[in-house]
Motif scaffolding. Sequence first.
Motif, PDB file in Angstrom:
ATOM      1  N   LEU A  83      18.284  -3.408   5.873  1.00 38.01           N
ATOM      2  CA  LEU A  83      17.042  -3.127   4.642  1.00 38.01           C
ATOM      3  C   LEU A  83      16.927  -4.785   3.724  1.00 38.01           C
ATOM      4  O   LEU A  83      15.159  -4.451   3.483  1.00 38.01           O
ATOM      5  CB  LEU A  83      18.403  -2.158   3.623  1.00 38.01           C
ATOM      6  CG  LEU A  83      17.691  -1.912   2.370  1.00 38.01           C
ATOM      7  CD1 LEU A  83      16.458  -0.884   2.495  1.00 38.01           C
ATOM      8  CD2 LEU A  83      18.673  -1.450   1.051  1.00 38.01           C
ATOM      9  N   VAL A  84      18.118  -5.635   3.394  1.00 40.30           N
ATOM     10  CA  VAL A  84      16.974  -6.743   2.527  1.00 40.30           C
ATOM     11  C   VAL A  84      16.097  -7.090   4.224  1.00 40.30           C
ATOM     12  O   VAL A  84      15.029  -7.569   3.829  1.00 40.30           O
ATOM     13  CB  VAL A  84      18.320  -7.846   2.614  1.00 40.30           C
ATOM     14  CG1 VAL A  84      17.370  -8.952   2.263  1.00 40.30           C
ATOM     15  CG2 VAL A  84      19.147  -7.485   1.824  1.00 40.30           C
ATOM     16  N   VAL A  87       5.797  -5.202  -2.054  1.00 38.20           N
ATOM     17  CA  VAL A  87       5.741  -4.053  -1.345  1.00 38.20           C
ATOM     18  C   VAL A  87       7.247  -5.238  -0.782  1.00 38.20           C
ATOM     19  O   VAL A  87       7.747  -4.167  -0.027  1.00 38.20           O
ATOM     20  CB  VAL A  87       4.733  -5.352  -0.377  1.00 38.20           C
ATOM     21  CG1 VAL A  87       3.433  -4.071   0.033  1.00 38.20           C
ATOM     22  CG2 VAL A  87       5.132  -6.343  -0.307  1.00 38.20           C
ATOM     23  N   ALA A  88       7.807  -5.919  -1.131  1.00 38.44           N
ATOM     24  CA  ALA A  88       9.167  -6.081  -0.967  1.00 38.44           C
ATOM     25  C   ALA A  88      10.028  -5.032  -1.497  1.00 38.44           C
ATOM     26  O   ALA A  88      11.247  -5.077  -1.029  1.00 38.44           O
ATOM     27  CB  ALA A  88       9.618  -7.605  -0.806  1.00 38.44           C
ATOM     28  N   ASP A 127      13.812  -0.854  -3.378  1.00 41.78           N
ATOM     29  CA  ASP A 127      13.682   0.785  -4.345  1.00 41.78           C
ATOM     30  C   ASP A 127      13.528   2.547  -3.746  1.00 41.78           C
ATOM     31  O   ASP A 127      14.966   2.471  -4.325  1.00 41.78           O
ATOM     32  CB  ASP A 127      12.170   1.037  -5.076  1.00 41.78           C
ATOM     33  CG  ASP A 127      12.190  -0.384  -6.614  1.00 41.78           C
ATOM     34  OD1 ASP A 127      12.998  -0.242  -7.142  1.00 41.78           O
ATOM     35  OD2 ASP A 127      10.636  -0.815  -6.676  1.00 41.78           O
ATOM     36  N   VAL A 128      13.369   2.676  -2.301  1.00 43.98           N
ATOM     37  CA  VAL A 128      12.831   3.349  -1.703  1.00 43.98           C
ATOM     38  C   VAL A 128      14.994   3.434  -1.602  1.00 43.98           C
ATOM     39  O   VAL A 128      15.524   4.789  -1.393  1.00 43.98           O
ATOM     40  CB  VAL A 128      12.279   3.626  -0.760  1.00 43.98           C
ATOM     41  CG1 VAL A 128      12.622   4.422   0.369  1.00 43.98           C
ATOM     42  CG2 VAL A 128      11.032   3.509  -0.805  1.00 43.98           C
ATOM     43  N   ALA A 129      15.756   2.739  -1.108  1.00 42.31           N
ATOM     44  CA  ALA A 129      16.668   2.831  -0.433  1.00 42.31           C
ATOM     45  C   ALA A 129      17.799   2.417  -1.512  1.00 42.31           C
ATOM     46  O   ALA A 129      19.138   2.680  -2.174  1.00 42.31           O
ATOM     47  CB  ALA A 129      17.306   1.464  -0.113  1.00 42.31           C
ATOM     48  N   LEU A 163      17.511  -6.908  -7.120  1.00 43.80           N
ATOM     49  CA  LEU A 163      16.223  -8.012  -6.189  1.00 43.80           C
ATOM     50  C   LEU A 163      16.627  -9.050  -7.586  1.00 43.80           C
ATOM     51  O   LEU A 163      16.498 -10.502  -6.578  1.00 43.80           O
ATOM     52  CB  LEU A 163      15.360  -7.483  -5.903  1.00 43.80           C
ATOM     53  CG  LEU A 163      13.951  -8.141  -5.297  1.00 43.80           C
ATOM     54  CD1 LEU A 163      14.188  -9.013  -3.962  1.00 43.80           C
ATOM     55  CD2 LEU A 163      13.214  -7.615  -5.583  1.00 43.80           C
ATOM     56  N   GLY A 164      16.230  -8.823  -8.738  1.00 42.55           N
ATOM     57  CA  GLY A 164      16.213 -10.417  -9.653  1.00 42.55           C
ATOM     58  C   GLY A 164      14.558  -9.969  -9.948  1.00 42.55           C
ATOM     59  O   GLY A 164      14.092  -8.995 -10.118  1.00 42.55           O
TER      60      GLY A 164
END
Length: 368
Positions: A255-256, A279-280, A285-287, A293-294
Amino acid sequence: MSELYAVRRTRLRDRCAATGSTGALISRPANVRYLTGCAPPGAALLMGPGEDVLLCGGPLSGDPSEGRPVDDVRVSVLPARDGDPVVAGADLAVRAGADTLAVEEHHLTVTRHRALSQVAPRLRLTDLACAVEAQRLVKDDDEIACLRIAAEIADQALGELLESILVGRTERHLALELERRLVDHGADGPAFPTSVATGPNAGRPGHLPTDRRVEEGDFLSVGLGANYRGYRCEIGRTFVIGTTPSDWQIELYDLVFAAQRAGREALAPGVECREVDRVARHVLDVAGYGERLGAWTGHGVGLEIDEDPQLSPAAMGKLDACVPVTVEPGVHIPGRGGVRIDDTLVVRPDADGGPELLTITTKELLAL
């Protein structure tokens, strides 16, 4: 090299003249180095009506990390070690005939600003603002070459560590070894305090190494960077210790990695800085991990490890070609650990092959 620094100072001098300033006093260390090639502790650069003078509180040490001043800048060492180069610069400007002096108000303390007014009461002080920082944003070929070497050094240090025995060693021990290896390979020193995080600490942003020992099955996240001739890069990787990764580790890592890849692929001249973050962040978010994320996905690097542009939701402006940035998403799950993946890249147009990856250590999830 003197010509390169002279061109930089000429550009700044022209800007000052356009705003009515007859001189400029530079005090922020990275800006002093950008304009002179050298930044001893506490030094200030006076770009006066006549010559350019680097004022220092003591003799130059010769330490490579401070750089060496170019030939067309005069070095003036203050007679008293407790003297203030910034205040001395204002006094020298008055004696050289300046009536207006641009200063970096964002770097001066209130006490220093008052001292300037006292030593030169008739000198009109104006704010240079972040003019030098803006000039530093787009890097020239020499600067990017230094960043490439810094990245190579960081890759070498990390690669050698991965070949050693890790189980049983402490985070602190591994961080110290990495920093020693950076110097062994030609760095002036680490670009920032090296982060080594294991087990439940892994993936935590800005984690300071502890005496926790590496254990089988741990996530191990490492963040390091090299300082080469003043230019700083960074790299971050996450590994699994000793065994085949568990399902949750593989899922989180993938995922990351997907978020980091999305951020890297978004880098292009003309792209809004906030779009890279968007986009990152969207992948996480979807997961359901977006909130972990910070504040940002990345930032610029150069003579400082954290420069503009900022790749964050509130960032303003667009990317330019030849701007080096990091893309460094991460997720930390309290009590379990997490993943951080960090690269330094240079923004390039598609016609030139797209973003140039400087840090090339594999991003495959390795079991060490």
